[in-house]
Design a protein around this motif. Structure first.
Motif, PDB file in Angstrom:
ATOM      1  N   TYR A  13       0.781  -1.259   0.340  1.00 14.51           N
ATOM      2  CA  TYR A  13      -0.104   0.117  -0.222  1.00 14.51           C
ATOM      3  C   TYR A  13       0.832   1.159   0.038  1.00 14.51           C
ATOM      4  O   TYR A  13       0.402   2.165   0.016  1.00 14.51           O
ATOM      5  CB  TYR A  13      -1.170   0.190   0.891  1.00 14.51           C
ATOM      6  N   ASN A  14       2.050   1.159  -0.640  1.00 19.81           N
ATOM      7  CA  ASN A  14       2.788   2.160   0.084  1.00 19.81           C
ATOM      8  C   ASN A  14       2.949   2.731  -1.609  1.00 19.81           C
ATOM      9  O   ASN A  14       3.394   1.675  -2.068  1.00 19.81           O
ATOM     10  CB  ASN A  14       4.468   1.975   0.214  1.00 19.81           C
ATOM     11  N   ASP A  15       3.127   3.586  -2.003  1.00 20.65           N
ATOM     12  CA  ASP A  15       1.820   4.306  -3.586  1.00 20.65           C
ATOM     13  C   ASP A  15       3.869   4.682  -3.973  1.00 20.65           C
ATOM     14  O   ASP A  15       3.751   5.574  -3.945  1.00 20.65           O
ATOM     15  CB  ASP A  15       1.237   4.873  -3.832  1.00 20.65           C
ATOM     16  N   GLY A  16       4.512   3.182  -4.455  1.00 22.79           N
ATOM     17  CA  GLY A  16       5.446   3.892  -5.210  1.00 22.79           C
ATOM     18  C   GLY A  16       6.668   4.104  -3.720  1.00 22.79           C
ATOM     19  O   GLY A  16       6.963   3.570  -2.598  1.00 22.79           O
ATOM     20  N   GLN A  17       7.983   3.429  -5.069  1.00 16.38           N
ATOM     21  CA  GLN A  17       8.977   3.250  -3.501  1.00 16.38           C
ATOM     22  C   GLN A  17       9.350   4.198  -3.183  1.00 16.38           C
ATOM     23  O   GLN A  17      10.421   3.830  -1.895  1.00 16.38           O
ATOM     24  CB  GLN A  17      10.193   2.771  -5.146  1.00 16.38           C
ATOM     25  N   GLU A  18       9.427   5.288  -3.588  1.00 16.57           N
ATOM     26  CA  GLU A  18       9.714   6.417  -2.775  1.00 16.57           C
ATOM     27  C   GLU A  18       9.338   6.295  -1.083  1.00 16.57           C
ATOM     28  O   GLU A  18       9.861   6.351   0.208  1.00 16.57           O
ATOM     29  CB  GLU A  18       9.819   7.682  -3.324  1.00 16.57           C
ATOM     30  N   LYS A  19       8.027   5.768  -1.034  1.00 15.28           N
ATOM     31  CA  LYS A  19       6.718   6.149   0.501  1.00 15.28           C
ATOM     32  C   LYS A  19       7.540   4.618   1.524  1.00 15.28           C
ATOM     33  O   LYS A  19       7.342   4.711   1.974  1.00 15.28           O
ATOM     34  CB  LYS A  19       5.674   6.505   0.248  1.00 15.28           C
ATOM     35  N   ARG A  49       4.405   0.763 -10.124  1.00 12.79           N
ATOM     36  CA  ARG A  49       3.089   0.426 -10.016  1.00 12.79           C
ATOM     37  C   ARG A  49       2.219  -0.612 -10.374  1.00 12.79           C
ATOM     38  O   ARG A  49       2.636  -1.162 -11.324  1.00 12.79           O
ATOM     39  CB  ARG A  49       2.407   1.376 -10.372  1.00 12.79           C
ATOM     40  N   GLN A  50       1.977  -1.465  -9.477  1.00 14.92           N
ATOM     41  CA  GLN A  50       0.772  -2.542  -9.549  1.00 14.92           C
ATOM     42  C   GLN A  50      -0.412  -2.277  -8.935  1.00 14.92           C
ATOM     43  O   GLN A  50      -0.474  -1.001  -8.755  1.00 14.92           O
ATOM     44  CB  GLN A  50       1.355  -3.500  -9.502  1.00 14.92           C
TER      45      GLN A  50
END
Length: 247
Positions: free
Chosen positions: A113-119, A178-179
């Motif tokens: 649920y962390n939307d993206g590798q930065e998060k 993103r998946q």
């Protein structure tokens, strides 16, 4: 319908949607791994705790447990289930705690649920800050490169005069970070049929990328996605349990 709107509207049905999940087996497996790799402490936080079933099991095993989620209706149910626990409305990518922890868990692939590798990186940093030295961060994950877009899981459950059919499956377009988790909920009774369809944006990451993000600050152990046995990951399967010990 937005992601939050769907979960808020159906928060009362969340446990029904997850009725096939063996929360007890999952909690016991991670408790065993914590006994092996952890610092023997009992202060625990469950990320994306939902309605609190995992928290309940850890409390029953003597842990001082708490939980966080971004959905207040879920937390309201969790507080009823676990009145001993503290629950907070927080984002797992930027959470804070009052006291250092011995164990942080994140079940049901919720790390995505962390939307993206930065998060995702921010979540790992938050977990590292929150843990005592030797504390353990557990989560399960799916490798983006091994997702079969044609696969989904389905189950049916009854509540009062209603029949619910739940379907969910991963989808990855083959590139990028993103998946999505595609979810369908059908509620049927003698008079009507209601259907909710949603697509939850989630972070896509390979296991090699995950390990690279973790190893600077954690000692990383990867196991097969099996809550009955403790088996090292075979480097082939696309689902795994990550046990990360704070350096």
């Amino acid at each position: 319908m937005s992601v939050n709107a769907l979960y808020t509207d159906l928060s009362g049905y969340y446990d029904l949607m997850c009725v096939d999940i063996d929360y007890h087996a999952q909690s016991n497996a991670i408790r065993r791994l914590h006994q092996i790799f952890g610092n023997k402490g009992k202060r625990h936080l469950d990320l994306a705790c939902g309605t609190g079933p995992h928290v309940r099991h850890f409390i029953d095993e003597g842990y001082i447990s708490s939980g966080l989620d971004i959905n207040q209706p879920m937390l309201d149910i969790a507080a009823t289930r676990c009145p001993e626990a503290h629950f907070s409305l927080q984002d797992m990518s930027s959470f804070e705690v009052c006291e250092p922890l011995d164990l942080i868990t994140c079940f049901l692939y919720s790390i995505h649920y962390n939307d993206g590798q930065e998060k995702l990186s921010a979540c790992f940093a938050s977990a590292h800050r929150a843990l005592k030295t030797g504390g353990v961060f557990y989560f399960n994950a799916v490798d983006k490169d091994k997702i079969d877009n044609g696969l989904f899981v389905k189950h049916t459950a009854k509540q009062a005069n209603n029949t619910f059919t739940f379907r969910s499956g991963w989808h990855y377009g083959g590139h990028g970070e993103r998946q999505s988790l595609r979810l369908s909920i059908e509620k049927t009774n003698a008079e009507t049929t209601q259907v909710w369809n949603d697509e939850h944006p989630m972070v896509a990451v390979s296991f090699s990328e995950l390990i690279a993000l973790l190893v600077p600050t954690f000692e990383v152990h990867v196991f097969e996605h099996d809550y009955e046995t403790i088996t090292p990951w075979d480097a082939l399967s696309g689902n795994a349990i990550f046990v990360c010990v704070k350096r």
